[in-house]
Design a protein around this motif. Sequence first.
Motif, mmCIF file in Angstrom:
data_model
loop_
_atom_site.group_PDB
_atom_site.id
_atom_site.type_symbol
_atom_site.label_atom_id
_atom_site.label_comp_id
_atom_site.label_asym_id
_atom_site.label_seq_id
_atom_site.Cartn_x
_atom_site.Cartn_y
_atom_site.Cartn_z
ATOM 1 N N ALA A 1 -13.317 4.075 -1.867
ATOM 2 C CA ALA A 1 -13.080 3.233 -0.883
ATOM 3 C C ALA A 1 -14.755 3.274 -0.530
ATOM 4 O O ALA A 1 -15.291 3.946 0.268
ATOM 5 C CB ALA A 1 -12.059 3.771 0.111
ATOM 6 N N HIS A 2 -15.096 2.228 0.352
ATOM 7 C CA HIS A 2 -16.000 1.155 0.670
ATOM 8 C C HIS A 2 -16.049 0.636 2.199
ATOM 9 O O HIS A 2 -14.959 0.368 2.236
ATOM 10 C CB HIS A 2 -17.320 0.743 -0.177
ATOM 11 C CG HIS A 2 -17.547 1.414 -1.059
ATOM 12 N ND1 HIS A 2 -18.384 2.168 -0.655
ATOM 13 C CD2 HIS A 2 -17.299 0.940 -2.799
ATOM 14 C CE1 HIS A 2 -18.994 2.688 -2.535
ATOM 15 N NE2 HIS A 2 -17.699 1.849 -3.066
ATOM 16 N N GLU A 3 -16.576 1.335 3.044
ATOM 17 C CA GLU A 3 -16.492 0.467 4.400
ATOM 18 C C GLU A 3 -15.021 0.877 5.194
ATOM 19 O O GLU A 3 -14.497 -0.144 5.271
ATOM 20 C CB GLU A 3 -16.847 -0.704 4.171
ATOM 21 C CG GLU A 3 -18.391 -1.659 4.355
ATOM 22 C CD GLU A 3 -18.849 -0.940 3.304
ATOM 23 O OE1 GLU A 3 -18.185 -1.806 2.305
ATOM 24 O OE2 GLU A 3 -20.214 -1.034 2.513
ATOM 25 N N ALA A 4 -14.469 1.702 5.813
ATOM 26 C CA ALA A 4 -13.644 2.363 5.730
ATOM 27 C C ALA A 4 -11.958 2.257 5.267
ATOM 28 O O ALA A 4 -11.725 1.370 5.751
ATOM 29 C CB ALA A 4 -13.103 1.934 6.739
ATOM 30 N N GLY A 5 -12.172 1.920 3.845
ATOM 31 C CA GLY A 5 -11.194 1.491 2.546
ATOM 32 C C GLY A 5 -10.225 2.509 2.046
ATOM 33 O O GLY A 5 -10.455 3.298 3.043
ATOM 34 N N ILE A 6 -9.694 2.023 2.142
ATOM 35 C CA ILE A 6 -8.251 2.817 1.637
ATOM 36 C C ILE A 6 -8.275 3.498 -0.452
ATOM 37 O O ILE A 6 -9.310 2.362 -1.222
ATOM 38 C CB ILE A 6 -6.888 2.353 1.923
ATOM 39 C CG1 ILE A 6 -6.372 1.173 1.036
ATOM 40 C CG2 ILE A 6 -6.778 2.335 3.314
ATOM 41 C CD1 ILE A 6 -5.345 0.570 1.594
ATOM 42 N N THR A 7 -7.913 4.567 -1.022
ATOM 43 C CA THR A 7 -7.817 4.279 -2.193
ATOM 44 C C THR A 7 -5.971 5.076 -2.304
ATOM 45 O O THR A 7 -6.359 5.722 -3.754
ATOM 46 C CB THR A 7 -8.909 6.039 -1.907
ATOM 47 O OG1 THR A 7 -8.146 7.346 -1.339
ATOM 48 C CG2 THR A 7 -10.381 6.094 -1.582
ATOM 49 N N VAL B 1 -10.637 4.666 -8.348
ATOM 50 C CA VAL B 1 -10.742 4.084 -7.084
ATOM 51 C C VAL B 1 -12.138 4.300 -5.996
ATOM 52 O O VAL B 1 -11.865 6.100 -5.740
ATOM 53 C CB VAL B 1 -9.562 4.175 -5.970
ATOM 54 C CG1 VAL B 1 -10.004 2.968 -4.555
ATOM 55 C CG2 VAL B 1 -8.711 3.023 -7.028
ATOM 56 N N VAL C 1 -2.898 0.188 -4.011
ATOM 57 C CA VAL C 1 -2.449 -1.109 -3.930
ATOM 58 C C VAL C 1 -1.764 -1.519 -4.905
ATOM 59 O O VAL C 1 -2.121 -1.860 -5.715
ATOM 60 C CB VAL C 1 -3.748 -1.694 -2.934
ATOM 61 C CG1 VAL C 1 -3.647 -3.237 -2.835
ATOM 62 C CG2 VAL C 1 -4.139 -0.824 -1.920
ATOM 63 N N VAL D 1 0.794 -1.278 0.036
ATOM 64 C CA VAL D 1 -0.075 -0.117 -0.283
ATOM 65 C C VAL D 1 1.025 1.586 0.097
ATOM 66 O O VAL D 1 1.994 1.200 0.890
ATOM 67 C CB VAL D 1 -0.849 0.283 1.702
ATOM 68 C CG1 VAL D 1 -1.773 1.291 1.283
ATOM 69 C CG2 VAL D 1 -1.355 -1.042 1.342
#
Length: 108
Positions: free
Chosen positions: A49-55, A47, A58, A9
């Motif tokens: 991000a959903h549910e506290a994902g990262i942008t 990108v 990766v 990441v």
Amino acid sequence: MAKGYWVSVHPAISAERLTAYDKLAGPAVQAGGGRVLSLLPSRGGRVVAHEAGITQRVVLIEFDSFEQAVAAYESEAYQKALVALPRRRRARLPHHRRRRLTGGPRHR
């Protein structure tokens, strides 16, 4: 034999540094037997991000074994590629942002 993986990441990196890193890292990873399975976002890609994902960027790279993944990371060629990353990120990536994993049994 279980496969080995790099999951990386990358925080925001300037286009110039990313280009310099990619120019060296790509051949080093390939020479070490690695195959890029996923690169998100691709250059110019987006990108969400959903549910506290990262942008952040990766990257998922597969190797035939965990040992091969470690050897590729420790190779002289890949260590030269790391120099292209910003100093503060370069110091952090190997320990906190990069994970080497071994493949486990496949789930059905």
